[in-house]
Design a protein around this motif. Structure first.
Motif, PDB file in Angstrom:
ATOM      1  N   ARG A   1      22.208   3.277  -0.133  1.00  0.00           N
ATOM      2  CA  ARG A   1      23.654   3.129  -0.365  1.00  0.00           C
ATOM      3  C   ARG A   1      24.282   1.961   0.391  1.00  0.00           C
ATOM      4  NH1 ARG A   1      24.656   8.584  -2.537  1.00  0.00           N
ATOM      5  NH2 ARG A   1      26.743   7.903  -3.078  1.00  0.00           N
ATOM      6  N   PHE A   2      24.962   1.143  -0.378  1.00  0.00           N
ATOM      7  CA  PHE A   2      25.739   0.043   0.195  1.00  0.00           C
ATOM      8  C   PHE A   2      27.206   0.108  -0.276  1.00  0.00           C
ATOM      9  CE2 PHE A   2      21.366  -1.669   0.050  1.00  0.00           C
ATOM     10  CZ  PHE A   2      21.224  -2.084   1.368  1.00  0.00           C
ATOM     11  N   GLU A   3      27.623   1.260  -0.783  1.00  0.00           N
ATOM     12  CA  GLU A   3      28.911   1.240  -1.486  1.00  0.00           C
ATOM     13  C   GLU A   3      30.137   1.221  -0.582  1.00  0.00           C
ATOM     14  OE1 GLU A   3      27.373   4.912  -2.803  1.00  0.00           O
ATOM     15  OE2 GLU A   3      29.389   5.645  -3.228  1.00  0.00           O
ATOM     16  N   ASN A   4      30.006   1.705   0.641  1.00  0.00           N
ATOM     17  CA  ASN A   4      31.155   1.622   1.534  1.00  0.00           C
ATOM     18  C   ASN A   4      30.678   1.665   2.977  1.00  0.00           C
ATOM     19  OD1 ASN A   4      30.844   4.337   2.502  1.00  0.00           O
ATOM     20  ND2 ASN A   4      31.823   5.066   0.633  1.00  0.00           N
ATOM     21  N   ASP A   5      31.612   1.595   3.906  1.00  0.00           N
ATOM     22  CA  ASP A   5      31.216   1.600   5.317  1.00  0.00           C
ATOM     23  C   ASP A   5      31.674   2.872   6.033  1.00  0.00           C
ATOM     24  OD1 ASP A   5      33.791   0.649   4.957  1.00  0.00           O
ATOM     25  OD2 ASP A   5      33.424  -1.297   5.896  1.00  0.00           O
TER      26      ASP A   5
ATOM     27  N   GLU B   1      14.999  -2.250   6.954  1.00  0.00           N
ATOM     28  CA  GLU B   1      13.956  -2.144   5.922  1.00  0.00           C
ATOM     29  C   GLU B   1      14.576  -1.988   4.522  1.00  0.00           C
ATOM     30  OE1 GLU B   1      13.211   1.105   8.305  1.00  0.00           O
ATOM     31  OE2 GLU B   1      12.838   2.557   6.686  1.00  0.00           O
ATOM     32  N   ASN B   2      15.692  -1.316   4.469  1.00  0.00           N
ATOM     33  CA  ASN B   2      16.358  -1.176   3.174  1.00  0.00           C
ATOM     34  C   ASN B   2      16.955  -2.496   2.708  1.00  0.00           C
ATOM     35  OD1 ASN B   2      15.692   1.509   2.868  1.00  0.00           O
ATOM     36  ND2 ASN B   2      17.574   2.248   3.861  1.00  0.00           N
ATOM     37  N   VAL B   3      17.501  -3.243   3.661  1.00  0.00           N
ATOM     38  CA  VAL B   3      18.055  -4.550   3.321  1.00  0.00           C
ATOM     39  C   VAL B   3      16.933  -5.463   2.843  1.00  0.00           C
ATOM     40  CG1 VAL B   3      19.171  -6.603   4.269  1.00  0.00           C
ATOM     41  CG2 VAL B   3      20.022  -4.323   4.866  1.00  0.00           C
ATOM     42  N   GLU B   4      15.811  -5.398   3.529  1.00  0.00           N
ATOM     43  CA  GLU B   4      14.675  -6.241   3.130  1.00  0.00           C
ATOM     44  C   GLU B   4      14.179  -5.869   1.739  1.00  0.00           C
ATOM     45  OE1 GLU B   4      12.312  -5.669   6.606  1.00  0.00           O
ATOM     46  OE2 GLU B   4      13.087  -7.487   7.595  1.00  0.00           O
ATOM     47  N   ARG B   5      14.198  -4.610   1.473  1.00  0.00           N
ATOM     48  CA  ARG B   5      13.769  -4.175   0.131  1.00  0.00           C
ATOM     49  C   ARG B   5      14.734  -4.700  -0.931  1.00  0.00           C
ATOM     50  NH1 ARG B   5      12.889   2.087  -1.753  1.00  0.00           N
ATOM     51  NH2 ARG B   5      12.761   1.592  -3.989  1.00  0.00           N
ATOM     52  N   LEU B   6      16.031  -4.617  -0.617  1.00  0.00           N
ATOM     53  CA  LEU B   6      17.035  -5.154  -1.543  1.00  0.00           C
ATOM     54  C   LEU B   6      16.819  -6.651  -1.768  1.00  0.00           C
ATOM     55  CD1 LEU B   6      19.737  -5.161  -3.161  1.00  0.00           C
ATOM     56  CD2 LEU B   6      20.929  -5.396  -0.973  1.00  0.00           C
TER      57      LEU B   6
ATOM     58  N   THR C   1      27.795  -2.992   4.698  1.00  0.00           N
ATOM     59  CA  THR C   1      26.798  -2.591   5.692  1.00  0.00           C
ATOM     60  C   THR C   1      27.498  -1.930   6.871  1.00  0.00           C
ATOM     61  OG1 THR C   1      26.977  -4.741   6.741  1.00  0.00           O
ATOM     62  CG2 THR C   1      25.239  -4.478   5.095  1.00  0.00           C
ATOM     63  N   THR C   2      26.749  -1.160   7.645  1.00  0.00           N
ATOM     64  CA  THR C   2      27.297  -0.466   8.815  1.00  0.00           C
ATOM     65  C   THR C   2      26.223  -0.384   9.904  1.00  0.00           C
ATOM     66  OG1 THR C   2      26.481   1.754   8.286  1.00  0.00           O
ATOM     67  CG2 THR C   2      28.543   1.073   7.235  1.00  0.00           C
ATOM     68  N   TRP C   3      26.548   0.339  10.970  1.00  0.00           N
ATOM     69  CA  TRP C   3      25.563   0.627  12.021  1.00  0.00           C
ATOM     70  C   TRP C   3      24.341   1.328  11.430  1.00  0.00           C
ATOM     71  CZ3 TRP C   3      23.998   5.683  12.688  1.00  0.00           C
ATOM     72  CH2 TRP C   3      24.832   6.658  12.125  1.00  0.00           C
ATOM     73  N   ALA C   4      24.538   2.068  10.346  1.00  0.00           N
ATOM     74  CA  ALA C   4      23.464   2.915   9.819  1.00  0.00           C
ATOM     75  C   ALA C   4      22.617   2.204   8.781  1.00  0.00           C
ATOM     76  CB  ALA C   4      24.072   4.186   9.221  1.00  0.00           C
ATOM     77  N   THR C   5      23.002   0.978   8.448  1.00  0.00           N
ATOM     78  CA  THR C   5      22.227   0.236   7.450  1.00  0.00           C
ATOM     79  C   THR C   5      20.861  -0.139   8.042  1.00  0.00           C
ATOM     80  OG1 THR C   5      24.287  -0.674   6.597  1.00  0.00           O
ATOM     81  CG2 THR C   5      22.236  -1.789   5.940  1.00  0.00           C
ATOM     82  N   LYS C   6      19.830   0.289   7.377  1.00  0.00           N
ATOM     83  CA  LYS C   6      18.477   0.056   7.908  1.00  0.00           C
ATOM     84  C   LYS C   6      17.957  -1.290   7.438  1.00  0.00           C
ATOM     85  CE  LYS C   6      17.008   4.816   8.555  1.00  0.00           C
ATOM     86  NZ  LYS C   6      18.174   5.543   7.963  1.00  0.00           N
TER      87      LYS C   6
END
Lengths: 344, 344, 344, 344
Positions: free
Chosen positions: D3-7, D332-337, D325-330
């Protein structure tokens, strides 16, 4: 039917209508920027013996109270008033509609006392939870009060002193101001009011005008942007001259005083007649409203010829009623009423 | 100086003043409960060809708009209006002061179109975050508009249709209503307005009265408790007869129409003179306000004899100005102006 | 220092914190649209034995009261409340800030009676000048009251009956609702409240939550657009789950009841100790707040070990104080207090 | 689904929850008078390099904006804001509900410029009818804006200068303040903001807290009675420590900066990936919100694995979407995106 039920049953004093007629074709700027408004302001400043007051003409009392109070208070502040005060009872929540609580003080005669204000203010600031409560932000009084009573100069001075010590503007509702000024009991003059209050208004509607109240802002800090406030509250008349011409007429050569004196003289005659007959009064009023306590039987007799307004039930057999006088009250009608009272 | 700068420069039409004089000594109940108010209401209902409308008399336009709109909306709702609408621009935030946003639609001529309203409403409900936004709660239009333009019947019908389909009351500000009704371009009658709007008012102040607007509530659901609203907003006059007598005079035998026709006739003469001379207009106005675009040089010439109001700068060498006419506009003065225009 | 001064001195019940921890990484939709909120609503509807109530989670009591009341009333209406009611005294004018007067009824114990409401409503409608006054628009009560007292079922039924006959929604402030529900004197259940009130809320802040009140709207007519109202009053949390998770925890398996029972049990032990020692109470409270009237000398003794809050001066030598209990009140501390009371 | 839809999709940063747990049993005074609030204030003053600011903790952004703005303005004044500003669009009329108009300025990127403010202010005072219009009373900006853009120091200085010259307090909505502070493009520090603004707030809800915004009042004249304002608007939490503990944790050793940096770093990676692939952006955002313009076909591909929010339609085949993105954005997920973007 001879009417004593209120002080707004007729139109305007004939001299006011005459002046409206005379000036009708004049072309003037709108929104109170005309010469009649200017002249009226000059006359009023002179009557108040004050040089620098700002004066604005509004249409009615509720409008004046709302505009003044909403302009002064911050959102968390309230207006201190007698529990019988017009803003507390008879303005359909106009003050609350602008976001402010009316903080009421008990009163039996319509007046509030300096000590009551001091106590309320002290209680507020001494309460550990005062930030959870409405902060007293100004003091509102009526003179004469809704019950016809009038402040003495010493009372007004004491109130003014407490207000100034507490940082609370003193606002005086003078919807019937003239009747207080001419009352024989009263020592309070317009100059006293201008000296002791921060804002007050001089009622026209109930003292000979078609409509209109003259708001006098004495306190420099409260003058700023008041015309925005009038406009926002719907009180800025396109034909502002309608109000200016009326107050010009009332104040250029003593008509306001003349109207008030006549009405109070008539009221005193009525008071005396009831008193002589042994009736007592709900309030001790030296002004144009009288509140005798009368047996219901006598009332039904009187109501065949005279209209008055029912104020409140007193007991099973008596009621408090109100008789009002105005510029239009005819002496012959008052004399007829007196004769009928004597004959009861 | 011959004045064309606004439509509130004089007092009242002489027949209104005459009637105030004739009725002055009558004793009537206060707060609009008198016979003159009743008669005025009867005449107005007849003029609107409607049996059951509630009618209330208020003092001015801002007051009428505020009282009507605050009475209709729930706290989270706003009033949809043209970005040039009186409530959006020239009421010092009166609507916001009652808690409501004015939701503006673009407009070049002062009018809004049915499709604009539909689009705004659809956009609101289609937005996933609509609960975070102000909900459209009513539609406000002026007829004629602040720019002198007037709705055609078909435009008003389309607006009314969208409003009813969307559950939005249609409120019409008729501060200059008479001038729209008599305009040759207009097919819109009082009966049309009563049929197509939910609430509207018939302006008096700018059409011959000293002050006063007659609010007509057609929609049954909006009638309840309106007098509380008037009182709370400071609009309930003790001497309500002042308004009743004026509207009685305006509507008992066609004076309202007569005043409006005269003013529009004078305006059309002025329009024609400017047009013939080759000047164009900022708005295409068929009513009592004309907005020619004039060279500044010519304006300084005209301003020696005539007053008008400066509307806006057009370009470096031209300005938009406003010429207004009223019941008091003298034909001879208009003819003199026309002659001077021709001679430019 | 062992603290009894209020019921919000600690954080949250450990099971609530634990749940916040367990769910912390879950990704949920914002603004209360998450599954925890949904579950919490389901549990609460079940506890209220009602199928179709709308439920919303707000952060605090003043916010809940303001949002509910402003959403229900029309501008000329006021909220009827006890003169001791939270909205009348301790919300810094929050209700007035939304434009509405709080119409107060006298009360010695924090409760109002059905007859008082009926009389106020009758007086309003019987007054010829009622359009000049604030119209009663809803009735607000607290259960338990700010004084710890609780309504009996018959009292609530009578109030509900008057309200429905008068067309006034009945709104119940349940900031401490749990303590009323578990009180041995009380026969009032959540289902009773849901049956008899139109809107009420279940307090979380003072019953084990970090923050949060669950507003339950039973009356169909009052449900519409409530989320707009929450948003406008600043109560729509982006991370609405914070409230949902807490109420889910409180209501899924009886924690709310358990917390309330413990606190009231502790309070009853304290009450009994004071009573046995011969002290009387300012209010007869069956809930978690106790208001003994104590000699000042004894208070200064107790205050060495225990904190309480000073409620009001009783006479020269006595004060009313408040002892509160919560989920966090330790039995051993209560026993120590009791021992000390016995030893006085 | 990643999820990247909000912070605001997760709970709080783990260190915040941990601290809530550790302090849970502490007994503290209510309403923000506890030691955690005091410590948090000390840390924040230090971070702002300012000694005498008043600091208050509120629950959310709409509440903060409403409380601040209503506390500053007089009734006839409005808040100047970008037409895209949160108070202008997404607060359900919260500002209007306190009586004030939002005076909007056009903006394509969410920012307003000093010259726009100067022009609006000049236009107001130069208008002969300014008393009929809402007076600009303060200037409201968001930093970063609702569109992710950030003010440069020079822009903020210019705005501050105009505001001070015009007597208008400058209010900064910092719901996402941290992301602006750590942005590589930005030269604006907390100390700059404290120096250039009159009131601002430091957002917690969207930067790692469960809820909470820290309002910093720098201007001495605006400090008075602010706690009344908080109480009246429903923002004074009984368990005020909930907010104090969170801000203490965020500011005692750099967590606020750490969270913000991580989120912006993740956002920059996403931005770069879209940019490299040749996509453009609706706004040039150096913060945690990215607004790429993407072909609808690609969006339907991405939406199988990733959530984002739909911002607006761009044209028939493209949409603007938002990735947060937030503190909880991983990482590895960003890299996958990013890998998936590259593979498009």
């Amino acid at each position: 039917m001879i009417r004593f039920e209120n002080d707004y049953a007729e139109g305007a004093h004939p001299r006011i209508l005459k002046r409206l007629l005379e000036t009708n074709e004049e072309q003037t700027p709108g929104y109170g920027a005309d010469e009649h408004c200017e002249k009226a302001k000059t006359y009023i400043r002179k009557a108040c013996d004050i040089e620098h007051a700002d004066i604005h003409f509004l249409v009615g009392g509720t409008q004046a109270n709302t505009t003044i109070i909403a302009s002064i208070l911050r959102p968390h502040q309230g207006a201190v008033a007698a529990i019988t005060g017009h803003i507390a009872v008879h303005e359909a929540g106009a003050i609350e509609a602008t976001g402010h609580k009316v903080l009421t003080l008990p009163s039996d005669d319509g007046k509030i006392r300096a000590e009551q204000v001091r106590e309320m203010v002290d209680n507020h600031w001494n309460d550990a939870a005062h930030e959870h409560m409405v902060q007293p932000g100004l003091v509102y009084i009526s003179h004469p009060t809704e019950n016809g009573t009038a402040y003495r100069r010493s009372e007004l001075e004491a109130l003014s002193k407490v207000c100034r010590e507490s940082g609370l503007p003193l606002v005086l509702d003078g919807a019937r101001l003239g009747y207080g000024l001419v009352s024989k009991d009263s020592e309070v003059t317009l100059a006293d009011i201008a000296r002791l209050c921060d804002v007050f208004y001089i009622g026209g509607t109930k003292i000979g005008a078609l409509c209109g109240e003259a708001v006098v802002i004495v306190n420099e800090a409260l003058k700023k942007d008041f015309r925005y406030a009038i406009k926002q509250k719907g009180g800025l008349l396109a034909k502002g001259r309608l109000l200016g011409i009326q107050f010009e007429t009332l104040f250029e050569d003593g008509l306001y005083h003349e109207i008030s004196s006549h009405a109070v003289e008539m009221a005193m005659m009525i008071r005396e007649a009831f008193r002589e007959k042994g009736f007592s009064f709900r309030y001790d009023s030296p002004t144009n409203q009288q509140f005798p306590i009368l047996p219901n039987q006598i009332l039904s007799e009187l109501s065949k010829t005279y209209s008055y307004s029912l104020w409140e039930k007193f007991d099973a057999e008596h009621s408090v009623v109100r008789f009002c006088t105005t510029w239009a009250t005819k002496k012959e009608n008052v004399e007829r009423l007196i004769a009928d009272i004597k004959a009861l």
